[in-house]
Design an enzyme around this catalytic site. Structure first.
Site, PDB file in Angstrom:
ATOM      1  N   ASP A   1      -8.313  -1.312 -73.757  1.00 45.73           N
ATOM      2  CA  ASP A   1      -9.474  -2.317 -74.340  1.00 45.73           C
ATOM      3  C   ASP A   1     -10.135  -2.487 -72.865  1.00 45.73           C
ATOM      4  O   ASP A   1     -10.079  -2.800 -71.665  1.00 45.73           O
ATOM      5  CB  ASP A   1      -8.943  -3.933 -74.693  1.00 45.73           C
TER       6      ASP A   1
HETATM    7  N1  URA Z   1      -2.903  -2.711 -76.461  1.00 51.17           N
HETATM    8  C1  URA Z   1      -3.672  -3.645 -76.011  1.00 51.17           C
HETATM    9  O1  URA Z   1      -4.436  -4.252 -77.105  1.00 51.17           O
HETATM   10  N2  URA Z   1      -5.271  -3.263 -76.004  1.00 51.17           N
HETATM   11  C2  URA Z   1      -5.116  -2.378 -74.734  1.00 51.17           C
HETATM   12  O2  URA Z   1      -6.007  -2.611 -74.090  1.00 51.17           O
HETATM   13  C3  URA Z   1      -3.473  -1.894 -74.691  1.00 51.17           C
HETATM   14  C4  URA Z   1      -2.386  -1.741 -75.241  1.00 51.17           C
END
Ligand code: URA
Length: 239
Positions: A102
C-alpha cells in the site's frame, strides 16, 4: 541483438541513456570503442564494456527496493509517484513489481521482468512467507495472536490461511503470511478488533530487507539471491 538493446536490457540505463553513452565513446565491443547504437552484437560471445566495466547480458532483471511510504506500487500513474520512478538509471520498460504494498506501507519490494517467477512467488500454493512488522493502535492480546495464527474472517470467501504471529518486546507484532490478499494485514488486524498504524515488509521468501538499504534505495539481486528465490518456489505445491 543491437548494442543499445543489450545495454538497456542489462540495466545499464534507459535506451536513450545508453545511446548517449555509445555516442560519447564510453562503450567498447571486444576492446574497440563502438559509436553505433545499432551495431549488432552476439550477447553470449562479444565482450561489451561500458566505462571500462564489463556488461553482462541478462535476459531477466531483479531489483530489491526499499519502498518508502508515500509512493504507489504501480508501473505508471498520472498523479502519484510510482515505485518504478525510484529505480533511477535502470531501464524499467519491462519491469513490474511482484505483488503490491500500500501507499503507506514501506519495506521490501521485488521488481522483475521474470513473469514466470513472479507468478510463482505470488501464488499462495507455493507458500512463500512474507513477514511484516506491524505497529497497532492498541495492544495485541494472546487471543488475537492465536486467532491471527489460525486464520481470521476478513470478509472474503475463505478465512485467511494459517500465519505466524509473534509479539516483540516493544509491543510491535511480527506477522508472517503466505498469501497476498488486498490490504490483507490491515484487514487481519481489523478482524481481531485492532488497527494498523504502521506497516513494513521485512522479508519476502528468502529475501530480507538489508539493514543498510534506506527507504527509497534499491539494488540488483545477486546471482545467489536469484537462485534462492527460484528455490523458494521449487518445492511441493499444496492448497
Ligand atoms: N497488507 C496490507 O494490508 N498492506 C500492505 O501493504 C501489505 C500487506
Amino acid at each position: 541483438m543491437r548494442l543499445d538493446k543489450l545495454l538497456a536490457d542489462a540495466g545499464t540505463g534507459t535506451r536513450s541513456q545508453v545511446k548517449e553513452y555509445i555516442r560519447k565513446g564510453q562503450v567498447s565491443v571486444n576492446g574497440e570503442i563502438c559509436r553505433k547504437p545499432e551495431q549488432k552484437v552476439r550477447e553470449e560471445i562479444d565482450q561489451v564494456c561500458c566505462n571500462g566495466q564489463p556488461v553482462r547480458y541478462a535476459r531477466y532483471q531483479y531489483y530489491l527496493l526499499h519502498k518508502p511510504q508515500g509512493v504507489i506500487t504501480a508501473t505508471e500513474d498520472p498523479r502519484e509517484k510510482t515505485v518504478l520512478e525510484l529505480l533511477s538509471g535502470v531501464n524499467t520498460a519491462h519491469l513490474s513489481p511482484v505483488g503490491r504494498l500500500d501507499k503507506d506501507t514501506e519495506g521490501l519490494l521485488l521488481l522483475t521482468n521474470d513473469g514466470e517467477l513472479a507468478h510463482r512467488l505470488l501464488s499462495p500454493r507455493h507458500h512463500v512467507d512474507k513477514c511484516y512488522l506491524v505497529r497497532t493502535a492498541g495492544p495485541v492480546s494472546v487471543q488475537a495472536l492465536q486467532a491471527l495464527e489460525q486464520g481470521v474472517d476478513i470478509g472474503d470467501e475463505k478465512p485467511t490461511m494459517p500465519a505466524k504471529a509473534r509479539l516483540k518486546e516493544d509491543g510491535d507484532l511480527l506477522l508472517t503470511i503466505q498469501e497476498g490478499r488486498y490490504h490483507q494485514v490491515k484487514r487481519m488486524l481489523k478482524a481481531v478488533g485492532n488497527e494498523v498504524i504502521y506497516l513494513k515488509r521485512l522479508s519476502f521468501g528468502s529475501l530480507t530487507l538489508p539493514e543498510d538499504l534506506k527507504a527509497g534505495e534499491f539494488r540488483a539481486l545477486t546471482a545467489e539471491e536469484q537462485e534462492k528465490l527460484r528455490h523458494d518456489v521449487s518445492g511441493n505445491i499444496t492448497g
